[in-house]
Design a protein around this motif. Structure first.
Motif, mmCIF file in Angstrom:
data_model
loop_
_atom_site.group_PDB
_atom_site.id
_atom_site.type_symbol
_atom_site.label_atom_id
_atom_site.label_comp_id
_atom_site.label_asym_id
_atom_site.label_seq_id
_atom_site.Cartn_x
_atom_site.Cartn_y
_atom_site.Cartn_z
ATOM 1 N N THR A 149 0.802 -1.219 0.000
ATOM 2 C CA THR A 149 0.000 0.000 0.000
ATOM 3 C C THR A 149 0.837 1.271 0.000
ATOM 4 N N GLY A 150 2.122 1.123 0.185
ATOM 5 C CA GLY A 150 2.998 2.283 0.171
ATOM 6 C C GLY A 150 3.214 2.923 1.529
ATOM 7 N N PHE A 151 2.496 2.474 2.541
ATOM 8 C CA PHE A 151 2.726 2.972 3.889
ATOM 9 C C PHE A 151 3.937 2.251 4.495
ATOM 10 N N GLU A 152 4.588 2.910 5.429
ATOM 11 C CA GLU A 152 5.759 2.324 6.074
ATOM 12 C C GLU A 152 5.377 1.091 6.896
ATOM 13 N N ASP A 153 6.330 0.197 7.071
ATOM 14 C CA ASP A 153 6.128 -0.929 7.983
ATOM 15 C C ASP A 153 5.715 -0.405 9.356
ATOM 16 N N ALA A 154 4.847 -1.157 10.027
ATOM 17 C CA ALA A 154 4.450 -0.840 11.408
ATOM 18 C C ALA A 154 3.898 0.586 11.545
ATOM 19 N N SER A 155 3.032 0.956 10.597
ATOM 20 C CA SER A 155 2.449 2.304 10.607
ATOM 21 C C SER A 155 1.158 2.403 11.414
ATOM 22 N N PHE A 156 0.541 1.263 11.748
ATOM 23 C CA PHE A 156 -0.797 1.290 12.334
ATOM 24 C C PHE A 156 -0.893 0.389 13.562
ATOM 25 N N ASP A 157 -1.825 0.768 14.436
ATOM 26 C CA ASP A 157 -2.132 -0.049 15.613
ATOM 27 C C ASP A 157 -3.186 -1.111 15.310
ATOM 28 N N ALA A 158 -4.015 -0.865 14.286
ATOM 29 C CA ALA A 158 -5.087 -1.806 13.974
ATOM 30 C C ALA A 158 -5.448 -1.719 12.501
ATOM 31 N N VAL A 159 -5.867 -2.862 11.977
ATOM 32 C CA VAL A 159 -6.457 -2.958 10.645
ATOM 33 C C VAL A 159 -7.888 -3.423 10.833
ATOM 34 N N VAL A 160 -8.836 -2.735 10.198
ATOM 35 C CA VAL A 160 -10.227 -3.178 10.226
ATOM 36 C C VAL A 160 -10.712 -3.349 8.790
ATOM 37 N N SER A 161 -11.712 -4.191 8.631
ATOM 38 C CA SER A 161 -12.324 -4.369 7.319
ATOM 39 C C SER A 161 -13.713 -4.942 7.527
ATOM 40 N N THR A 162 -14.701 -4.292 6.944
ATOM 41 C CA THR A 162 -16.088 -4.723 7.103
ATOM 42 C C THR A 162 -16.660 -5.143 5.763
ATOM 43 N N MET A 163 -16.933 -6.427 5.627
ATOM 44 C CA MET A 163 -17.631 -6.994 4.472
ATOM 45 C C MET A 163 -16.936 -6.653 3.157
ATOM 46 N N ALA A 164 -15.615 -6.728 3.149
ATOM 47 C CA ALA A 164 -14.859 -6.374 1.940
ATOM 48 C C ALA A 164 -13.841 -7.430 1.536
ATOM 49 N N LEU A 165 -13.279 -8.153 2.483
ATOM 50 C CA LEU A 165 -12.170 -9.046 2.162
ATOM 51 C C LEU A 165 -12.601 -10.261 1.348
ATOM 52 N N MET A 166 -13.888 -10.600 1.328
ATOM 53 C CA MET A 166 -14.346 -11.709 0.485
ATOM 54 C C MET A 166 -14.477 -11.280 -0.972
ATOM 55 N N ASP A 167 -14.326 -9.974 -1.231
ATOM 56 C CA ASP A 167 -14.541 -9.437 -2.582
ATOM 57 C C ASP A 167 -13.243 -9.093 -3.298
ATOM 58 N N GLY A 168 -12.112 -9.586 -2.792
ATOM 59 C CA GLY A 168 -10.832 -9.397 -3.459
ATOM 60 C C GLY A 168 -10.242 -10.747 -3.844
ATOM 61 N N PRO A 169 -9.443 -10.800 -4.899
ATOM 62 C CA PRO A 169 -8.974 -12.093 -5.415
ATOM 63 C C PRO A 169 -7.836 -12.742 -4.650
ATOM 64 N N ASP A 170 -7.166 -12.027 -3.733
ATOM 65 C CA ASP A 170 -5.989 -12.602 -3.084
ATOM 66 C C ASP A 170 -6.029 -12.331 -1.586
#
Length: 275
Positions: free
Chosen positions: A119-140
């Motif tokens: 994604t272009g963000f630096e390693d260890a840039s965030f405390d949390a990742v969230v995703s709502t009803m989206a990850l089943m709609d990507g191919p990988d």
């Protein structure tokens, strides 16, 4: 599936990430309008409240939303005190997200990015990742988990919701009595991982006149592929939940009763990166 958009058509295809972006660009204007008008009953009464109850406190955290869409949910997370970043493949969805941010600023940063690539963000840039009803709609999905792991600081977590892969299969159909009451769910083609495009409208729109059905790419997977994708990326799974619609939701939308009593609609997973 009898979501709030009962008019479904399927077509088999081989879908790339570019195809996903193109279809969501086409969906974006109608989707943003309908969601903000309250026509996404499943989100409003079930999937988002269940996810918010599942989510640990994010107040004061740096959080990235994978597949933020037009940003209604991202804005809810920001209102909970998180410093939010939202990413989405769709340029048009991000356009809608940025427009509402300009009108009603919450300090959210948006970017047109794939959650399955760097994604272009630096390693260890965030405390949390969230995703709502989206990850089943990507191919990988495994690549999405690897990118989430890279982005998280030690001790950080990922929490996401998806359609339940054991019940929302390409061949599902409801068993019904003569009066139309559902008595069971037939699940079939669980191991069929052929990509397809699902076409539907929100069923709670006041009128379908002049509305082109959404085209939503689907990438069927087994529950093992989801759990192993999380674990193989390096995460420790700490909670798995399969929520039922509440009594209040079932009263407001009686069709939810079948998802309360007969089968699971939603799967939620939370996992941590070791400190």
């Amino acid at each position: 599936m009898d979501k709030s958009y009962p008019k479904k058509e399927h077509s088999v295809t081989q879908l790339s990430e570019a195809d996903v972006a193109a279809r969501w660009n086409d969906n974006a204007d109608q989707w943003a309008h309908d969601v903000r008008q309250g026509y996404d009953t499943y989100r409003d009464l079930f999937t988002l409240p269940a996810f918010l109850a599942f989510l640990p406190s994010i107040s004061g955290l740096d959080v990235i939303d994978f597949g933020c869409g037009e940003a209604s949910n991202t804005r809810r997370f920001a209102a909970m005190g998180a410093r939010m970043t939202g990413i989405d493949l769709s340029e048009q969805m991000i356009r809608h997200a940025r427009a509402i941010e300009e009108q009603q600023p919450l300090g959210i940063h948006y970017a047109i990015k794939s959650y399955s690539q760097n994604t272009g963000f630096e390693d260890a840039s965030f405390d949390a990742v969230v995703s709502t009803m989206a990850l089943m709609d990507g191919p990988d999905f495994p690549a999405a988990m690897r990118e989430a792991f890279r982005l998280l600081r030690p001790g950080g977590f990922i929490a996401f919701s998806i359609l339940h892969p054991c019940f929302i299969t390409p061949g599902l159909r409801w068993q019904k009595e003569g009066d139309g009451r559902a008595t069971g769910l037939v699940v079939s083609r669980y191991f069929d991982q052929t990509d397809f495009v699902e076409r539907w409208r929100f069923g709670d729109r006041p009128s379908d006149d002049d509305v082109v059905p959404f085209e939503v790419p689907r990438f069927p997977r087994t529950i093992g592929e989801y759990l192993n994708g999380v674990a193989d990326a390096g995460f420790r799974i700490v909670e798995v939940r399969e929520p039922q619609p509440t009594a209040e939701a079932c009263e407001l939308a009686p069709r939810f009763i079948r998802w309360r009593d007969l089968a699971a609609f939603l799967l939620m997973i939370r996992a941590e990166r070791s400190a």
